[in-house]
Design an enzyme around this catalytic site. Structure first.
Site, PDB file in Angstrom:
ATOM      1  N   LYS A 196       0.789  -1.073  -0.052  1.00 46.98           N
ATOM      2  CA  LYS A 196      -0.089  -0.050   0.034  1.00 46.98           C
ATOM      3  C   LYS A 196       0.648   1.110   0.150  1.00 46.98           C
ATOM      4  O   LYS A 196       1.859   1.266   0.613  1.00 46.98           O
ATOM      5  CB  LYS A 196      -0.776  -0.024   1.161  1.00 46.98           C
ATOM      6  CG  LYS A 196      -1.633   1.205   1.573  1.00 46.98           C
ATOM      7  CD  LYS A 196      -2.308   1.073   2.816  1.00 46.98           C
ATOM      8  CE  LYS A 196      -1.783   2.026   3.969  1.00 46.98           C
ATOM      9  NZ  LYS A 196      -2.643   1.627   5.602  1.00 46.98           N
ATOM     10  N   THR A 231      -7.775   1.564   3.263  1.00 47.86           N
ATOM     11  CA  THR A 231      -6.537   0.701   3.185  1.00 47.86           C
ATOM     12  C   THR A 231      -7.369  -0.713   2.692  1.00 47.86           C
ATOM     13  O   THR A 231      -6.909  -1.728   1.884  1.00 47.86           O
ATOM     14  CB  THR A 231      -6.064   0.427   4.536  1.00 47.86           C
ATOM     15  OG1 THR A 231      -5.382   1.689   4.727  1.00 47.86           O
ATOM     16  CG2 THR A 231      -4.988  -0.725   4.270  1.00 47.86           C
TER      17      THR A 231
HETATM   18  C1  R5P Z   1      -2.343   2.430   9.415  1.00 51.12           C
HETATM   19  O1  R5P Z   1      -1.056   1.951   8.672  1.00 51.12           O
HETATM   20  C2  R5P Z   1      -2.984   1.388   9.957  1.00 51.12           C
HETATM   21  O2  R5P Z   1      -2.443   0.032  10.409  1.00 51.12           O
HETATM   22  C3  R5P Z   1      -4.336   1.138   9.139  1.00 51.12           C
HETATM   23  O3  R5P Z   1      -3.889   0.396   8.030  1.00 51.12           O
HETATM   24  C4  R5P Z   1      -5.164   2.359   9.058  1.00 51.12           C
HETATM   25  O4  R5P Z   1      -5.223   3.103  10.202  1.00 51.12           O
HETATM   26  C5  R5P Z   1      -6.370   2.226   8.180  1.00 51.12           C
HETATM   27  O5  R5P Z   1      -6.807   3.544   7.897  1.00 51.12           O
HETATM   28  P1  R5P Z   1      -7.829   3.633   6.767  1.00 51.12           P
HETATM   29  O6  R5P Z   1      -9.005   2.850   7.074  1.00 51.12           O
HETATM   30  O7  R5P Z   1      -8.453   4.996   6.861  1.00 51.12           O
HETATM   31  O8  R5P Z   1      -7.237   3.123   5.308  1.00 51.12           O
END
Ligand code: R5P
Length: 318
Positions: A196, A231
């Site tokens: 990602k 994500t």
């Molecule tokens: C950040 O890197 C955490 O591990 C999560 O992947 C993140 O907080 C998810 O955020 P979102 O749902 O806004 O993509």
């Protein structure tokens, strides 16, 4: 800290009274009696309505929305307990959101995870109890002892009991690989990784490669938290494009601002979303595809062990 008398006292902030109640049910006690409210001038006021002198006080407050208000409320509750001569005060923060702001990775940015840790200690917290920090190193922001619980055994047990055919555990980004690897180990399943990239500070996510074999497999995406869902959405799409069958999404914390819960749940690429109740999920965010497991027994057991001076680590054997 003063000498401790009697059993534990659990006080609840207003962020998640349902969770505090479940923790107290586990402990077989009532929630400690306290008034927590705002005056008309927007100032928060707290009055603890029972004697906590020399008691072992646990104040439960996840940093749920409105995050800053709930943090301030927590600080004021700790201050009230401290000035009431509590024997020991444990800040129980099942979800510590500012843990994501944990390093100076751009010029002129704060380390808010550290700042809030300092504030909790200044207010009078003697210990910190939390669940699945964004990164384990955040424990080091505290000078007082930290117990970090993890929802991963509970979540992996849930999926193991599904007896999915050809499962694969997937980390939705490079930062979560260790967590996913441990999850895969428990599931006795292979591991895959989605690469990602964030494209700025505004939550937007781009997915690049899928590393590992997902074709024809049932994928379980595992992360510490789901916030906007960006994500998980990007990772789920990437997995389906690479031939995954069902895609399950799991995380310790379901933050889901705004319409995030519905938007993620309604993605056809996602079969089920499994989270815990470290953060409240209001009724209007419920969805048939979202399953919430309760973290209360784990926190309740940790409180029992902290109170009696027994091992908390023993809850998570290797
Ligand atoms: C950040 O890197 C955490 O591990 C999560 O992947 C993140 O907080 C998810 O955020 P979102 O749902 O806004 O993509």
């Amino acid at each position: 800290m003063y000498p401790i008398n009697g059993g534990p006292v659990v006080l609840s902030g207003t962020a998640h009274e349902g969770l505090s109640q479940k923790i107290c049910n586990y402990l077989g006690i009532d929630i400690g009696n306290a008034d927590v409210f705002k005056f008309s001038n927007d100032n928060t006021f707290v009055k603890i309505l029972e004697n906590v002198r020399a008691r072992d006080v646990f104040i439960v407050q996840p940093t749920a929305e409105p995050v800053n208000d709930h943090i301030m409320e927590m600080l004021i509750m700790i201050d009230a307990a401290h000035r009431a001569s509590a024997g020991r005060i444990t800040a129980v923060v099942p979800y510590y959101s500012y843990a994501r702001t944990d390093k100076k990775d751009q010029p002129r940015v704060p380390i808010t995870g550290r700042l809030i840790a300092d504030l909790l200690e200044t207010a009078g917290a003697d210990r910190f109890l939390t669940v699945d920090l964004h990164a384990g190193q955040v424990q080091g922001f505290f000078k007082v002892p930290v117990d970090e619980l993890t929802a991963m055994p509970m979540l992996s047990k849930f999926f193991k009991e599904k007896e999915l055919e050809a499962p694969v555990v997937v980390s939705p980004d490079i930062g979560s690989v260790k967590r996913a690897r441990d999850f895969a180990h428990f599931m006795e399943a292979p591991l895959a990784i989605v690469e990602k990239r964030r494209t700025g500070n505004n939550d937007s996510v781009e997915t690049h490669n899928v590393i590992g074999e997902v074709d024809g497999r049932n994928a379980i995406l595992i992360d510490d938290e789901i916030a906007t869902g960006g994500t998980m959405a990007a990772a789920a799409q990437g997995l389906r494009e690479n031939g995954a069958r069902d895609v399950f999404v799991a995380a310790a914390h379901g933050v889901f601002p705004g319409e995030a819960a519905t938007n993620l749940a309604e993605m056809p690429e996602i079969s089920e979303i499994v989270i815990t109740d470290t953060v409240p999920l209001p009724k209007h965010k419920h969805h048939e595809k979202i399953r919430v497991l309760s973290i209360a027994p784990l926190i309740g057991e940790a409180i029992t062990r902290i109170h009696h001076g027994r091992s908390v680590g023993a809850l998570f054997p290797d």
